[in-house]
Design a protein around this motif. Structure first.
Motif, short mmCIF file in Angstrom:
data_model
loop_
_atom_site.label_atom_id
_atom_site.label_comp_id
_atom_site.label_asym_id
_atom_site.label_seq_id
_atom_site.Cartn_x
_atom_site.Cartn_y
_atom_site.Cartn_z
N LYS A 160 0.85 -1.19 0.00
CA LYS A 160 0.00 0.00 0.00
C LYS A 160 0.88 1.25 0.00
O LYS A 160 2.09 1.17 0.17
CB LYS A 160 -0.90 -0.02 1.24
CG LYS A 160 -1.89 -1.18 1.26
CD LYS A 160 -2.88 -1.07 2.40
CE LYS A 160 -2.24 -1.27 3.75
NZ LYS A 160 -3.23 -1.39 4.85
N ASP A 161 0.26 2.40 -0.19
CA ASP A 161 1.03 3.65 -0.23
C ASP A 161 1.60 4.01 1.14
O ASP A 161 2.65 4.66 1.24
CB ASP A 161 0.15 4.80 -0.73
CG ASP A 161 -0.24 4.65 -2.19
OD1 ASP A 161 0.51 3.95 -2.92
OD2 ASP A 161 -1.28 5.19 -2.59
N TYR A 206 1.65 2.91 5.67
CA TYR A 206 1.35 2.02 6.80
C TYR A 206 1.64 2.77 8.10
O TYR A 206 2.41 3.73 8.13
CB TYR A 206 2.22 0.76 6.74
CG TYR A 206 1.95 -0.15 5.58
CD1 TYR A 206 1.02 -1.19 5.68
CD2 TYR A 206 2.62 0.01 4.37
CE1 TYR A 206 0.78 -2.05 4.63
CE2 TYR A 206 2.39 -0.84 3.29
CZ TYR A 206 1.46 -1.87 3.43
OH TYR A 206 1.22 -2.71 2.37
N ASN A 255 -1.87 -2.37 10.90
CA ASN A 255 -1.55 -1.74 9.60
C ASN A 255 -0.03 -1.69 9.46
O ASN A 255 0.61 -0.66 9.63
CB ASN A 255 -2.15 -0.34 9.53
CG ASN A 255 -1.96 0.30 8.16
OD1 ASN A 255 -1.80 -0.40 7.16
ND2 ASN A 255 -1.98 1.62 8.12
N ASP A 305 0.95 -7.08 6.03
CA ASP A 305 1.38 -7.31 4.65
C ASP A 305 2.85 -7.72 4.64
O ASP A 305 3.72 -6.95 5.07
CB ASP A 305 1.21 -6.05 3.80
CG ASP A 305 -0.24 -5.79 3.41
OD1 ASP A 305 -1.09 -6.67 3.69
OD2 ASP A 305 -0.52 -4.73 2.83
#
Length: 416
Positions: A30-31, A33, A59, A201
């Motif tokens: 993702k962009d 965290y 996150n 992630d």
């Protein structure tokens, strides 16, 4: 996350394994965290797991240049112990042993922690005096320890060479019964699976190329997959800690060396413990598959190569043959080298890097695998709270300015 059990293993055996799913996802980054962890080895994955478990932060991204556990986590001799001298070290490593003792249940993944014990042999009357001192220190620090005579060592390790003509005859040793070995890949996979199930992630084959600084604060990283912003960044990159430090503009008192290891063809059980003979610079154990796992000292030339050199191979293996003459003709199956990050006092660095928003877990030297749970536990605490845990406070980077060093070179097996 699907839970593993004996019943499920039996059922999937009947179904040809068709019901097993992926252990973890392969997401795109993702962009941004809340937390980015650089390094997908044991320490990085453990950090992600303890962030979710202890602090409720999910996150999170773990960024790994190669594959999970492909660095030092998969390139060690799997020993787990807490037989250190100083109170700070004993508390740190014994916390790790305690976490290992419950780790398979905690992760619902068998990390194959076998508490078979570790014996550090003494090879003279003078060494026996030092062994008694070590044993007393461990007991005072709350760590299990037992001083053994030569005959007691013989009962535990009958295959060992007890000849009086041995180059360094055995006089006794120190036993830590709670020490042992674990499966290095399983530790990484167990933490990865549990962290992924909590929403972390895990991004493999993604190289960090630079650290993003804004107003002197670390706010993210540039990677081969693009820019990733972060509220806070943790670095757990072992032998490449100095390389990352150069990107961020700080310096570390770390030198990287190759540490070699060897494993033999499988044979019937012959070694009962992890056994260390310090004057030889060699130690050994036997894996659950039957392979003899042999380790030794550092290659003396600083290097980032994962190959090692022939002189150290000769030193380690010739010593092993003297320790166990009956095993001299066993064939080696493979050999490898890992890159270890050694500090001047052979103790780790856990804490702020000096760059705001960037925290360190490095400098474990030869002790990285045994410290995976506690390293992740403490780095997670730092990333979540911005403050030291009581266990990590003595190991901050500032000790190299104040002179409050914790010199564990002897217990780490690193000669001055």
């Amino acid at each position: 996350m699907s839970r593993y059990s004996g019943w499920k293993v039996f059922r999937e055996g009947l179904r040809a394994g068709k019901g097993w799913g992926q252990a973890w996802r392969t997401p795109r980054p993702k962009d941004a965290y809340d937390v980015v962890i650089i390094g997908g080895g044991g320490h990085g994955l453990a950090t992600a797991y303890y962030l979710t478990k202890n602090h409720g932060i999910k996150n999170v991204a773990v960024i790994e240049k190669g594959w999970l556990g492909g660095g030092n986590t998969g390139r060690n001799t799997t020993a787990i112990r807490s037989n250190y001298f100083y109170p700070e070290s004993a508390a740190l490593y014994d916390k790790s042993v305690q976490l290992y003792e419950g780790l398979s249940r905690d992760l619902n993944y068998n990390v194959m922690f076998s508490q078979r014990g570790m014996i550090v042999c003494a090879h003279s009357e003078h060494e026996m005096e030092m062994a008694a001192r070590q044993c007393n220190a461990m007991q005072l620090n709350g760590v299990d320890a037992e001083l053994l005579s030569a005959e007691q060592v013989r009962r535990l390790e009958p295959a060992l060479n007890f000849s009086d003509t041995m180059r360094f005859p055995i006089h006794g040793g120190v036993l830590q019964k709670r020490a042992g070995t674990g499966r290095h890949d399983a530790v990484a996979w167990g933490f990865a699976r549990a962290a992924d199930a909590a929403g972390v992630d895990i991004i493999q084959n993604c190289e960090v190329t630079d650290v993003i600084l804004e107003g002197g604060r670390c706010v993210g990283v540039n990677t081969s997959m693009g820019e990733i912003k972060a509220g806070v960044v943790g670095a757990a990159v072992a032998g490449h800690s100095s390389v990352l430090a150069q990107m961020a503009g700080y310096e570390l008192p770390i030198t990287s060396y190759v540490l070699q290891a060897f494993v033999s063809e499988p044979i019937k059980p012959v070694l009962n413990t992890v056994l260390v003979c310090p004057p030889f610079g060699t130690y050994a154990s036997q894996s659950d598959k039957g392979g003899l796992v042999i380790g030794g000292g550092l290659d003396r030339v600083p290097s980032y190569g994962q190959r090692g050199n022939m002189p150290m191979q000769e030193t380690v293996l010739s010593a092993f043959c003297e320790m166990y003459p009956s095993l001299a003709k066993v064939k080696l199956l493979r050999h490898w080298g890992g890159i270890v990050d050694v500090t001047p006092d052979s103790s780790p660095i856990i804490g702020p890097s000096g760059v705001e928003g960037l925290y360190l877990n490095c400098g474990w030297g030869t002790g990285g695998f045994k410290a995976i749970p506690v390293g992740g536990y403490l780095l997670a605490h730092l990333l979540a709270t911005g403050a030291h845990h009581a266990l990590s406070r003595p190991f901050g980077l500032e000790r190299f300015k104040t002179g409050r060093l914790i010199d564990e070179a002897a217990s780490s097996g690193i000669a001055h």
